[in-house]
Design a protein around this motif. Sequence first.
Motif, PDB file in Angstrom:
ATOM      1  N   GLU A  56      12.354  13.172  34.440  1.00 26.67           N
ATOM      2  CA  GLU A  56      11.855  14.434  33.491  1.00 26.67           C
ATOM      3  C   GLU A  56      12.877  14.569  32.429  1.00 26.67           C
ATOM      4  O   GLU A  56      12.604  14.931  31.430  1.00 26.67           O
ATOM      5  CB  GLU A  56      12.213  15.813  34.504  1.00 26.67           C
ATOM      6  CG  GLU A  56      11.043  15.868  35.415  1.00 26.67           C
ATOM      7  CD  GLU A  56      10.904  17.166  36.194  1.00 26.67           C
ATOM      8  OE1 GLU A  56      12.149  18.152  35.986  1.00 26.67           O
ATOM      9  OE2 GLU A  56      10.292  17.606  37.226  1.00 26.67           O
ATOM     10  N   ASN A  57      14.229  13.923  32.444  1.00 22.85           N
ATOM     11  CA  ASN A  57      14.991  14.118  31.443  1.00 22.85           C
ATOM     12  C   ASN A  57      15.063  12.814  30.743  1.00 22.85           C
ATOM     13  O   ASN A  57      16.087  12.605  29.841  1.00 22.85           O
ATOM     14  CB  ASN A  57      16.542  14.221  32.231  1.00 22.85           C
ATOM     15  CG  ASN A  57      16.535  15.713  32.633  1.00 22.85           C
ATOM     16  OD1 ASN A  57      16.831  16.671  32.076  1.00 22.85           O
ATOM     17  ND2 ASN A  57      16.564  15.879  34.043  1.00 22.85           N
ATOM     18  N   SER A  58      14.019  11.982  30.759  1.00 24.00           N
ATOM     19  CA  SER A  58      14.022  10.542  30.168  1.00 24.00           C
ATOM     20  C   SER A  58      15.225   9.943  30.178  1.00 24.00           C
ATOM     21  O   SER A  58      15.687   9.326  29.350  1.00 24.00           O
ATOM     22  CB  SER A  58      13.337  10.903  28.940  1.00 24.00           C
ATOM     23  OG  SER A  58      14.740  11.610  28.024  1.00 24.00           O
ATOM     24  N   LEU A  59      15.674   9.675  31.460  1.00 27.35           N
ATOM     25  CA  LEU A  59      16.785   9.016  31.799  1.00 27.35           C
ATOM     26  C   LEU A  59      16.721   7.552  32.557  1.00 27.35           C
ATOM     27  O   LEU A  59      17.366   6.726  32.784  1.00 27.35           O
ATOM     28  CB  LEU A  59      18.022   9.505  32.385  1.00 27.35           C
ATOM     29  CG  LEU A  59      18.692  10.868  31.776  1.00 27.35           C
ATOM     30  CD1 LEU A  59      19.410  11.595  32.650  1.00 27.35           C
ATOM     31  CD2 LEU A  59      19.227  10.395  30.439  1.00 27.35           C
ATOM     32  N   ALA A  60      15.317   7.424  32.818  1.00 26.04           N
ATOM     33  CA  ALA A  60      15.006   6.185  33.722  1.00 26.04           C
ATOM     34  C   ALA A  60      13.479   5.950  33.314  1.00 26.04           C
ATOM     35  O   ALA A  60      12.417   6.906  33.079  1.00 26.04           O
ATOM     36  CB  ALA A  60      14.938   6.545  35.198  1.00 26.04           C
ATOM     37  N   ALA A  61      13.340   4.660  33.125  1.00 34.48           N
ATOM     38  CA  ALA A  61      11.611   4.148  32.947  1.00 34.48           C
ATOM     39  C   ALA A  61      11.113   4.148  34.437  1.00 34.48           C
ATOM     40  O   ALA A  61      11.775   4.234  35.105  1.00 34.48           O
ATOM     41  CB  ALA A  61      11.794   2.930  32.321  1.00 34.48           C
ATOM     42  N   THR A  62       9.525   4.267  34.081  1.00 33.89           N
ATOM     43  CA  THR A  62       8.875   4.155  35.479  1.00 33.89           C
ATOM     44  C   THR A  62       7.606   3.334  35.299  1.00 33.89           C
ATOM     45  O   THR A  62       7.193   3.277  34.094  1.00 33.89           O
ATOM     46  CB  THR A  62       8.724   5.817  35.877  1.00 33.89           C
ATOM     47  OG1 THR A  62       8.103   5.884  37.407  1.00 33.89           O
ATOM     48  CG2 THR A  62       7.684   6.513  34.713  1.00 33.89           C
ATOM     49  N   SER A  63       7.182   2.909  36.314  1.00 35.99           N
ATOM     50  CA  SER A  63       5.926   2.254  36.447  1.00 35.99           C
ATOM     51  C   SER A  63       4.855   3.022  36.145  1.00 35.99           C
ATOM     52  O   SER A  63       4.678   4.274  36.629  1.00 35.99           O
ATOM     53  CB  SER A  63       5.839   1.484  37.437  1.00 35.99           C
ATOM     54  OG  SER A  63       5.843   1.886  38.484  1.00 35.99           O
ATOM     55  N   LEU A  64       3.790   2.440  36.073  1.00 40.32           N
ATOM     56  CA  LEU A  64       2.317   3.429  36.017  1.00 40.32           C
ATOM     57  C   LEU A  64       1.952   3.711  37.301  1.00 40.32           C
ATOM     58  O   LEU A  64       1.302   4.881  37.713  1.00 40.32           O
ATOM     59  CB  LEU A  64       1.121   2.353  35.246  1.00 40.32           C
ATOM     60  CG  LEU A  64       1.093   2.080  34.021  1.00 40.32           C
ATOM     61  CD1 LEU A  64      -0.161   1.241  33.423  1.00 40.32           C
ATOM     62  CD2 LEU A  64       0.771   3.703  33.286  1.00 40.32           C
ATOM     63  N   GLU A  65       2.262   2.976  38.235  1.00 44.19           N
ATOM     64  CA  GLU A  65       1.918   3.246  39.722  1.00 44.19           C
ATOM     65  C   GLU A  65       2.847   4.609  39.779  1.00 44.19           C
ATOM     66  O   GLU A  65       2.056   5.534  40.746  1.00 44.19           O
ATOM     67  CB  GLU A  65       2.628   2.020  40.800  1.00 44.19           C
ATOM     68  CG  GLU A  65       2.235   2.486  42.382  1.00 44.19           C
ATOM     69  CD  GLU A  65       2.610   1.364  43.143  1.00 44.19           C
ATOM     70  OE1 GLU A  65       2.509   1.391  44.386  1.00 44.19           O
ATOM     71  OE2 GLU A  65       3.051   0.291  42.481  1.00 44.19           O
TER      72      GLU A  65
END
Length: 212
Positions: A56-65
């Motif tokens: 939510e704070n754009s501090l971590a990338a995440t996968s499409l899954e």
Amino acid sequence: MAAKKEIEDVKVDERNKSLGRHLGTTIRQLRLEHNLTIADVSERAGISRGMLSKIENSLAATSLETLEQLANALGVTLSKLFQNYNLPRGAAQLVKKGEGMEVVRRGTRVGHTYQLLAYDQGPHKTFEPFLISLEDSCEEFPAFEHPGTEFIHMLEGTLEYRVGKDTFVLNKGDSLTFQGEIPHRPENLIETPIKFLAIIHYDAPDKENFEE
């Protein structure tokens, strides 16, 4: 080559950061709209509260899954999370009531106003929308001729309008379309005050001349 690759890597990194900010903001807004806590969503999505907070704070990338799991937890489709990303900005122009630029045209007199409701910012005019107000029933008008197509829509009053050899009586709600090259003008102000929209659409400039 190395410098070019470095520039491209920077651009990709900036796009990733921009997308991360958009996804984080969208997920937070949807969560709050549904009155859900971070704990609620993280449990439903099967991820830790700490990871959700970072997303939510754009501090971590995440996968499409993971994004799909979050979308399901929020009760929306995956595409909803990307819906408003990278929309063009500055493409809309707002003119508040009464703030249209008043312009002077041939035949303009007291009680006869033209308000331009949008202003082309490019090198070529594509259209001009006017709000025209007429109050003096005795006023006489010169004939107008111009390139493009004109569309008139009556908002108030009754007007007899001449296009070439033909005349048309226009009441509130009526519309009239004609080629601007044909001489045209208000012929008779039957019931004042009169207000109507006049929108002039110009043809696209000749491509060969434009390139020259």
